[in-house]
Design a protein around this motif. Structure first.
Motif, PDB file in Angstrom:
ATOM      1  N   ALA A  77       0.849  -1.192   0.000  1.00 41.10           N
ATOM      2  CA  ALA A  77       0.000   0.000   0.000  1.00 41.10           C
ATOM      3  C   ALA A  77       0.882   1.238   0.000  1.00 41.10           C
ATOM      4  N   GLU A  78       0.400   2.258  -0.668  1.00 39.16           N
ATOM      5  CA  GLU A  78       0.990   3.597  -0.591  1.00 39.16           C
ATOM      6  C   GLU A  78      -0.148   4.569  -0.352  1.00 39.16           C
ATOM      7  N   GLU A  79      -0.010   5.388   0.673  1.00 41.48           N
ATOM      8  CA  GLU A  79      -1.074   6.328   1.002  1.00 41.48           C
ATOM      9  C   GLU A  79      -0.480   7.673   1.389  1.00 41.48           C
ATOM     10  N   PHE A 110      -3.411  -6.677  -3.145  1.00 41.00           N
ATOM     11  CA  PHE A 110      -3.430  -7.922  -2.372  1.00 41.00           C
ATOM     12  C   PHE A 110      -3.320  -9.063  -3.392  1.00 41.00           C
ATOM     13  N   VAL A 111      -2.099  -9.498  -3.656  1.00 42.06           N
ATOM     14  CA  VAL A 111      -1.826 -10.518  -4.672  1.00 42.06           C
ATOM     15  C   VAL A 111      -1.280 -11.727  -3.934  1.00 42.06           C
ATOM     16  N   LEU A 112      -2.127 -12.729  -3.686  1.00 43.23           N
ATOM     17  CA  LEU A 112      -1.724 -13.785  -2.767  1.00 43.23           C
ATOM     18  C   LEU A 112      -2.603 -15.020  -2.897  1.00 43.23           C
ATOM     19  N   PHE A 167      -6.503  -8.495  -5.708  1.00 41.27           N
ATOM     20  CA  PHE A 167      -7.402  -7.400  -5.373  1.00 41.27           C
ATOM     21  C   PHE A 167      -6.595  -6.094  -5.411  1.00 41.27           C
ATOM     22  N   TYR A 168      -7.177  -5.055  -5.981  1.00 39.16           N
ATOM     23  CA  TYR A 168      -6.514  -3.750  -6.059  1.00 39.16           C
ATOM     24  C   TYR A 168      -7.484  -2.659  -5.616  1.00 39.16           C
ATOM     25  N   ARG A 212     -11.334  -7.024  -8.326  1.00 34.46           N
ATOM     26  CA  ARG A 212     -11.229  -8.184  -7.433  1.00 34.46           C
ATOM     27  C   ARG A 212     -11.312  -9.455  -8.276  1.00 34.46           C
ATOM     28  N   GLN A 213     -10.153 -10.106  -8.442  1.00 38.00           N
ATOM     29  CA  GLN A 213     -10.053 -11.310  -9.261  1.00 38.00           C
ATOM     30  C   GLN A 213      -9.684 -12.497  -8.372  1.00 38.00           C
ATOM     31  N   SER A 214     -10.279 -13.651  -8.623  1.00 40.69           N
ATOM     32  CA  SER A 214      -9.942 -14.851  -7.864  1.00 40.69           C
ATOM     33  C   SER A 214      -9.916 -16.053  -8.795  1.00 40.69           C
ATOM     34  N   ALA A 215      -9.040 -17.007  -8.447  1.00 43.75           N
ATOM     35  CA  ALA A 215      -8.860 -18.198  -9.268  1.00 43.75           C
ATOM     36  C   ALA A 215      -9.081 -19.440  -8.420  1.00 43.75           C
ATOM     37  N   PRO A 216      -9.594 -20.499  -9.016  1.00 40.90           N
ATOM     38  CA  PRO A 216      -9.819 -21.743  -8.264  1.00 40.90           C
ATOM     39  C   PRO A 216      -8.503 -22.463  -8.002  1.00 40.90           C
TER      40      PRO A 216
END
Length: 769
Positions: free
Chosen positions: A331-333, A363-365, A390-391, A431-435
């Motif tokens: 994060a950068e704020e 959040f790339v995990l 997620f971005y 918000r992307q998710s993979a099985p």
């Protein structure tokens, strides 16, 4: 008489009386008054009496030391997070606690998570999607508001990061519902991170250098420059980095900060502050906690967890990380803010705050790691993993102004404030998710983690973009009426007009290609009215009783990320009652506070009893408990402190998917009791201070079914602080000295548990020039 600032040494502050040292100074006798102190705490006089100095002459004073005990619970200090009336903590009908920068250094609290976990009655965890998440008084997540210099940017589950604490002058905590002050949310309380600011008290430099286990190091500097009697500037810079604060593989961590501000006070009646803050953090291969495995295959099963399905924590996996290479969270704020304070005369004052905030988060995990029974390929079992990207692109600005008056009504002192607030948020989140089929399973004990996929084709489980525009218009008022010299009545009211425009775009082609780019939208509006009514009564000059009733409004989920379906639900409602006492004794060498409380939240999401496939409102959750805090300076060398929290929290009414009834169950991550204590001893005749710290938390459940239980734990820390000079301290610190193996928090899924850090050591150097 102006006293220079003492060293930033919490070991000295806690273990001995506060000492203000006056260097030799020249002063004119005519018209000069010297501050008096109690004879019992003042050394034998070493200066000539004023009557022996001839008018019109000057005289060089010898060094004078003035001693006094500082009230460690700060009962008579202002509590701005808990009230805008200028009330002290003693006058506020609520539990108010403050951790100063000196406290943070004394206790070795390096990050937001460590700091929040030190609050009596609270625990905290570093869930990757919500770093430094807090459970307080039986509630967690978006029920606890996190403020930045008194401004709530958004739900804590969206904005909170595990920030380096160097930049904070203090952390202020108000327990119980605080919506009347800070808007929706804040059912369990609010935590305000107050940044260091310039002071018109001279020019000096603060510095901190530390290094220790897991290649953890901190370097931090700050400078306060007084330009003249009206103008001062402060700037702080810091970097904390570590191979892993949890001693986990491939988990390089760094947190950086740069804060600066200018204070201009052209007259005693006007103050202007302008500040900018920038924080950045990154966690490689974020720690998801240890996944549970079947007891039959565990190589070193631990007894700290019990489950209904035979899963255990395997100590052999203590240092493992199952995120693919290339996973990260960062994060950068940046925050730009200004504040004006003015005195208008006749007891009237006015202030205005303007805040602009922007942030980018990623959040790339591998968010879920689930045990699979042994197969031919994995005879010891394996972990299936899912992936997410997620971005956040987040912009926010807030304007608030208030006018206040301290006056007399019918012979009674009355303080009131009334103000308005407006904020605007633009928020976009892909918000992307993979099985689990998108990434290979791994051997728990010999993992080959692979690489995180960079293409977009694998994200077939979910591929949505959330766009939100949120506008909130608020009006608030508070009043404090002295019904008698010892009796204060406090009331507050806040009305929020919340307008949310939500658009969700579906980019997932796997479900129905015709729906790619399909858009759903909603525009819900909410109009919560929050209130507080409380009273304090001074039984004596040192003992105050208080009671209050409060309300709060909380969304059913994070307002910026709730689904289109959830936008149709009303805000949940919270009610609380609290009573307690605040006391000092032994000539202010002993401070005590205590409280009992009850909080109830209604209209939480549940399933329709007649049709478990339907989600409806109507669930209830509650908590009741007590908290005690005490700090004592028993002798000039010995200080003691302790805090205790007990909470009985439960779901009063909750049905989940499939019709599973959770009524009567305890919420996740909610231990019944927490406690901490410290002892600090300044060895007479030496510059050495020895300190010990104990932390305890009872066990907790990781699931609403209460089928997985993690045992409680106790940890012991200790430090040796050597004051090398008046303004410099060298400290050797040990954390978790018994090397306790314990669960700190549960994550996602419920079969992952975050393990506390093992034993570690650190050497730090703290100085002021």
């Amino acid at each position: 008489m102006n006293f220079p600032r003492t060293a930033l040494s919490a070991a000295l502050m806690l273990a001995t009386p506060t000492v203000f040292a006056q260097e030799p100074a020249t002063t004119a006798a005519s018209g000069t008054s010297v501050a008096s102190t109690p004879a019992a705490s003042t050394p034998a006089a070493s200066t000539p009496a004023a009557s022996t100095i001839s008018p019109g002459t000057s005289h060089t004073l010898d060094r004078v030391e003035v001693s006094g005990i500082r009230d460690r619970l700060q009962l008579d200090a202002p509590a701005p997070t808990a009230s805008r009336l200028g009330l002290s903590a003693r006058e506020t009908p609520a539990t108010v606690q403050t951790l100063t920068q000196e406290d943070l250094q004394f206790k070795g609290l390096r990050t937001a998570r460590e700091t929040f976990a030190d609050i009596p009655g609270a625990i905290a965890g570093n869930v990757p999607g919500n770093p430094a998440v807090v459970m307080m008084r039986g509630f967690s997540g978006n029920a606890v508001s996190i403020l930045q210099d008194g401004v709530r940017v958004s739900t804590s589950t969206v904005v909170q990061r595990d920030t380096n604490t160097w930049h904070f002058d203090r952390i202020e905590v108000i327990k119980g519902p605080a919506s009347v002050l800070h808007g929706e949310g804040a059912l369990a309380g609010a935590i305000n991170k107050v940044t260091r600011k310039p002071a018109l008290d001279g020019t000096y430099v603060d510095a901190l250098l530390s290094g220790g286990s897991f290649n953890t190091s901190t370097i931090a500097f700050g400078a306060n420059v007084q330009m003249n009697e009206q103008l001062a500037v402060r700037m702080d810079v810091s970097q904390l980095q570590s191979d892993s604060l949890y001693d986990v593989d491939n988990n390089h961590t760094r947190a950086r900060g740069l804060t600066g501000s200018v204070l201009f006070k052209p007259t005693e009646r006007l103050s202007i502050l302008v500040a900018v803050d920038h924080y950045a953090d990154r966690y490689d291969s974020t720690y998801q906690g240890v996944p549970l495995v079947q007891a039959s295959v565990a190589k070193d099963p631990s007894g700290i967890l019990q489950s209904a399905n035979g899963l255990v924590i395997d100590k052999a996996l203590r240092h493992r990380n199952y995120n693919p290479d290339g996973a990260y969270s960062n994060a950068e704020e940046t925050t730009l803010r200004s504040r004006l304070d003015g005195a208008l005369g006749g007891g009237w004052t006015w202030n205005a705050d303007l805040t602009a905030y922007t942030a980018n988060r990623a959040f790339v995990l591998s968010d879920t790691q689930t045990f699979v029974a042994p197969t031919a390929s994995f005879p010891g079992g394996s972990f299936n993993r899912t992936l997410q990207r997620f971005y956040h692109d987040h912009q926010f600005w807030n304007a608030r102004t208030a006018i206040a008056n301290d006056t007399t009504l019918a012979g009674l002192r009355n303080r009131f404030t009334v103000g308005v607030e407006y904020n605007h948020t633009d928020f976009s989140s892909l918000r992307q998710s993979a099985p689990s089929s998108a990434v290979a399973a791994v051997d728990p004990w010999h993992p080959v983690v692979g690489s995180f996929p960079t293409g977009s084709s694998v994200y077939t489980a979910g591929n949505l973009n959330y766009d939100s525009v949120l506008q909130t218009r608020s009006v608030f008022a508070e009043d404090g009426l002295k019904l008698a010299p010892e009796w204060l009545l406090v009331a507050g009211l806040r009305y929020d007009d919340i307008d949310l425009s939500r658009t969700v775009t579906n980019y997932n082609a796997s479900t129905d290609p015709a729906q790619v780019g399909a858009v759903q939208s909603a525009r819900p509006q909410y109009h919560p009215l929050s209130w507080r009514l409380g009273s304090t009564y001074d039984l004596s000059r040192t003992l105050t009783l208080y009671a209050q009733a409060t309300s709060a409004a909380v969304p059913v989920s994070s307002m910026l990320l709730q689904s289109i379906a959830n936008t149709s639900f009303k805000l949940t409602q919270g009610r609380s009652a609290e009573a307690g006492f605040k006391a000092t004794a032994l000539d202010h060498r002993l401070s005590l506070t205590g409280a009992v409380f009850y909080i109830r939240q209604t209209n939480i999401l549940t399933r329709d009893p007649a049709d478990a496939s339907l989600t409806v409102q109507g669930g209830r959750q509650s908590s009741r408990g007590l908290e005690l805090n005490a700090v004592a300076v028993l002798t000039p060398a010995l200080s003691l402190g302790a805090g205790l929290g007990y909470v009985d929290a439960k779901y009063d009414k909750l049905i989940e998917a499939g019709g599973a009834v959770r009524t009567g169950h305890r919420p996740i991550n909610t231990p019944t009791s927490t406690a901490n204590a410290f002892a600090s001893y300044a060895v007479p005749g030496t510059p050495l201070t020895l300190s010990g710290f104990v932390h305890y938390a009872a066990g907790f459940y990781t699931d609403t079914a209460n089928s997985i239980h993690v045992d409680g734990h106790t940890t012991l820390d200790a430090s040796m602080a050597w004051k090398t000079s008046r303004d410099t301290t060298l400290t050797l610190r040990g954390r978790n000295l018994t090397n306790a193996f314990y669960g700190e928090y549960s994550g996602y899924p419920t079969t992952n548990v975050y393990l506390g850090a093992p034993r570690s050591v650190e050497v730090s150097w703290l100085a002021r020039f």
